[in-house]
Design a protein around this motif. Structure first.
Motif, PDB file in Angstrom:
ATOM      1  N   LYS A  66      30.877  36.816  30.581  1.00  0.00           N
ATOM      2  CA  LYS A  66      30.795  37.525  31.657  1.00  0.00           C
ATOM      3  C   LYS A  66      30.145  36.873  32.666  1.00  0.00           C
ATOM      4  O   LYS A  66      30.816  37.013  33.873  1.00  0.00           O
ATOM      5  CB  LYS A  66      29.869  38.840  31.468  1.00  0.00           C
ATOM      6  N   LYS A  67      29.237  36.080  32.437  1.00  0.00           N
ATOM      7  CA  LYS A  67      28.687  35.147  33.708  1.00  0.00           C
ATOM      8  C   LYS A  67      29.814  34.236  33.854  1.00  0.00           C
ATOM      9  O   LYS A  67      29.806  33.734  35.143  1.00  0.00           O
ATOM     10  CB  LYS A  67      27.555  34.324  33.013  1.00  0.00           C
ATOM     11  N   ASP A  69      32.842  34.581  34.043  1.00  0.00           N
ATOM     12  CA  ASP A  69      33.966  35.399  34.875  1.00  0.00           C
ATOM     13  C   ASP A  69      33.345  35.705  35.864  1.00  0.00           C
ATOM     14  O   ASP A  69      34.152  35.530  37.116  1.00  0.00           O
ATOM     15  CB  ASP A  69      34.140  36.572  34.067  1.00  0.00           C
ATOM     16  N   ASP A  70      31.940  35.953  36.052  1.00  0.00           N
ATOM     17  CA  ASP A  70      31.384  36.243  37.598  1.00  0.00           C
ATOM     18  C   ASP A  70      31.563  34.991  38.337  1.00  0.00           C
ATOM     19  O   ASP A  70      31.578  35.078  39.598  1.00  0.00           O
ATOM     20  CB  ASP A  70      29.687  36.627  37.302  1.00  0.00           C
ATOM     21  N   THR A 583      26.341  48.423  27.679  1.00  0.00           N
ATOM     22  CA  THR A 583      27.731  48.089  27.124  1.00  0.00           C
ATOM     23  C   THR A 583      27.637  47.942  25.790  1.00  0.00           C
ATOM     24  O   THR A 583      26.769  46.976  25.210  1.00  0.00           O
ATOM     25  CB  THR A 583      28.166  46.934  28.039  1.00  0.00           C
ATOM     26  N   ARG A 607      34.726  45.348  24.730  1.00  0.00           N
ATOM     27  CA  ARG A 607      33.462  45.795  25.354  1.00  0.00           C
ATOM     28  C   ARG A 607      33.762  47.167  26.042  1.00  0.00           C
ATOM     29  O   ARG A 607      34.824  47.247  26.592  1.00  0.00           O
ATOM     30  CB  ARG A 607      33.121  44.678  26.114  1.00  0.00           C
TER      31      ARG A 607
END
Length: 652
Positions: A66-67, A69-70, A583, A607
């Motif tokens: 996720k990081k 992707d961010d 999550t 997720r």
């Protein structure tokens, strides 16, 4: 100001001897309160599956991806993001593959370092510089801090960073630097780990998991019944020792006790050959067969299996008779066997037994160990209590572990709150007094600790014995079934006798009012509070949901253990609680680190948001934040005391 409070402030003044230092600490704490809360990672029931567990720690249940992707959004395609994620999880292994395919490694090093630095900046942004600095390896601390810290005084930032990276590559330290940055990202992606029990049994690597946890930066553990039985063995309880050895043999994991903990199985093997030499022990097969075992070895292990199982049943009978308040008289089965006819009477009915060869049982005194059995179990006891590695692991379980945990408004425990048929809390007799709900958890927790720390030998003995009770008793919060049908599975054909009915908790926990009742019992009254629960696998194949009671209860045992996967359809649930909410992650089966690196495969299959919040959670909203606010209030009182002359400032 009263004398007691003044005395406390005088002690506080030793740490903050001037108004300036107290003021500086208030400013620092106030700034921290406004940072986003750290990411909490919840795992449960890993059951010795070291490689899968290790991978989940590396990827933070999707937190690392996720990081990425961010940070990169659409600037990188999914393939490049997967490659970068794999590098972060397994930097050394991934670089070995890259070197076989990449013609210009210097260029690859530079590009990769830039990417890792950007991810590092993002994962470190929710922490103070001081906390990040403490996470840095000493030899690279200065360079990393320069690269991930914004430097407004530097006019040409790109040239500044480029010179550091170019020099790193030129000096031949790029690979080690990539490893350090990757491990730092793993470390900062998750602030705190919660392990909701059952680290031990079934899988082949619980000792490796414990080694890993001994080095983990921040964690707590809620004991599972499989952990408790190992703790009891480490404390020297004979019944727990026999159970641990039997479990390892049953699941084909003798290597855990022999190689993992260096416990000598030769006395058991020698006894088993002698006592059961003409017995095929055909009922004592493996739940999971060990790889590489030949027929002769398998025959020996089956004899060892039966030998330790019979020893276990005898020792259990001794404990049940010793402590009638355990309420387990219905498990005194050896005395109900008709040894001449090969039958057993259970609840008034007679059943034919599948194995009738009991050379070590005296029908007139069925729970007495033979001299040879006594020697075997005492030698095993000596090995367990003198195993330095096991004792180190149990010290971690005691230091970081407990029967339950309340953390940031969530109630964490492994099993259940024992309940009666009407949905009320069951009253359970513990050494002559009745306890229920929270009080039951508390008294059991205290007795576990007495087994290791009490100066009263009688209390230590109660503590050692209660760990077997917690492992298997019908009203144990960590077991939560009417019986453990080990005997029936070995010796009886009838399937109905092998059923292990769950406690009524599992019927009622789907009701929001029950969840509210439990939360109130533990002092939690807000709508945002949750119960996070392990122990019983969620059967996704049957359509069962891990989220119950309108989101108040989250069950995260999805079946890490290979033995469960055919029933659950997945390889474990984990939970992430960050500043945006909760999550839940379902995991695919993990094949091996080699496959993960080669195919750039993660094991995060799905997720889904359990609860997303409109307002981002800050450190000030957490348990740590509340303590910081109390400290700020105390420091303000200290400053007032300095200014009023009640306490004198000290020289720096």
């Amino acid at each position: 100001m009263d004398k007691e409070h003044l005395h406390y402030l005088e002690q506080l003044s030793e740490m903050y001897p001037t108004i300036g230092k107290a003021s500086s600490e208030i400013i620092n704490l106030q700034a921290i309160l406004n940072l986003p809360k750290g990411t909490e990672h919840f795992v449960s029931d890993v059951h010795g599956e070291y490689e899968a567990f290790s991978h989940v720690l590396k990827n933070g249940s999707g937190a690392v991806r996720k990081k990425i992707d961010d940070v990169f959004g659409e600037a990188l395609n999914n393939s490049d993001k997967s490659a970068l994620a794999t590098l972060i999880y397994y930097p050394r292994e991934k670089m070995e593959l890259v070197k076989k395919e990449e013609s210009d490694m210097d260029s690859w090093y530079k590009t990769t370092l830039y990417k890792l630095i950007e991810v590092c900046k993002t994962v470190s942004s929710k922490y103070t510089r001081s906390k990040v600095r403490k996470a840095l390896p000493e030899e690279y601390a200065y360079v990393i801090e320069e690269l991930i810290t914004e430097k407004p005084e530097v006019l040409n930032k790109e040239a500044y960073y480029e010179s550091i990276i170019n020099t790193t590559v030129e000096l031949g330290t790029a690979e080690e630097f990539i490893v350090v940055l990757s491990e730092l990202i793993q470390r900062l992606a998750v602030d705190h780990l919660h392990v909701l029990g059952d680290i031990y049994d079934r899988g082949a690597g619980p000792h490796l998991i414990m080694d890993r946890l001994c080095k983990y930066h921040s964690l707590d553990i809620q004991w599972g019944n499989h952990d408790i039985i190992w703790m009891g063995a480490a404390a020297g309880n004979l019944t727990c020792i026999a159970t641990v050895v039997r479990n390892c043999i049953r699941y084909g994991n003798l290597d855990v006790v022999e190689e993992g903990y260096g416990i000598n199985m030769l006395p058991l093997a020698t006894f088993a050959i002698k006592a059961y030499k003409d017995d095929p022990c055909s009922r004592f097969v493996f739940k999971v067969a060990p790889s590489g075992a030949d027929n002769m070895e398998s025959d020996l292990i089956k004899k060892m299996h039966k030998a330790i199982a019979i020893i276990r049943f005898k020792l259990e009978g001794q404990l049940i008779k010793k402590w009638p308040e355990y309420g387990m008289q219905n498990r005194l089965l050896l005395e109900h066997i008709d040894y001449d006819n090969g039958t057993i009477e259970i609840d008034g009915k007679t059943y034919q037994m599948l194995d009738t060869h009991f050379p070590t049982i005296d029908p007139s005194d069925p729970y007495r160990l033979t001299d040879d059995e006594e020697e075997v179990i005492q030698r095993l006891r000596s090995s367990f209590i003198h195993c330095e590695k096991l004792q180190t692991h149990v010290k971690l379980l005691l230091k970081k572990g407990s029967m339950y945990k309340i953390y940031n408004g969530n109630l964490l425990f492994h099993g259940c709150i024992p309940m009666k048929k009407d949905g009320s809390f069951a009253k359970v007799n513990i050494y002559g007094r009745e306890y229920s709900g929270k009080a039951l958890f508390d008294i059991l927790d205290s007795y576990v600790r007495k087994a290791f720390f009490s100066g009263d030998e009688a209390e230590r003995e109660k503590g050692r014995d209660i760990m077997w009770y917690i492992w298997t008793a019908p009203y144990s919060p960590l077991y939560g079934r009417r019986k453990m049908a080990t005997f029936e599975r070995y010796f009886l054909e009838e399937e109905e006798l092998k059923t292990e009915k769950k406690n009524y908790y599992y019927d009622y926990i789907n009701k929001p009012e029950t969840a509210d009742m439990i939360l109130r019992e533990f002092g939690l009254h807000d709508n945002i509070n949750h119960i996070i629960n392990g122990h019983v696998p969620v059967h996704r194949l049957r359509g069962e949901s891990p989220v119950k009671s309108n989101g108040k209860v989250i069950v995260i045992d999805g079946g890490f253990s290979k033995a469960y996967r055919r029933r659950t359809g997945i390889a474990g649930y984990t939970l992430i609680y960050n500043s945006y909410g909760l999550t839940l992650t379902a995991h695919e089966p993990f094949e091996s680190p080699e496959t993960a690196v080669r195919d750039e495969r993660d094991i995060v299959s799905k997720r889904e948001a359990v609860e997303m919040l409109d307002k981002r959670i800050l450190v000030g909203d957490t348990d740590i934040g509340f303590k910081m606010k109390e400290k700020i209030a105390d420091l303000k009182l200290l400053i007032a005391a300095y200014r009023s002359g009640e306490i004198a400032e000290k020289d720096n």
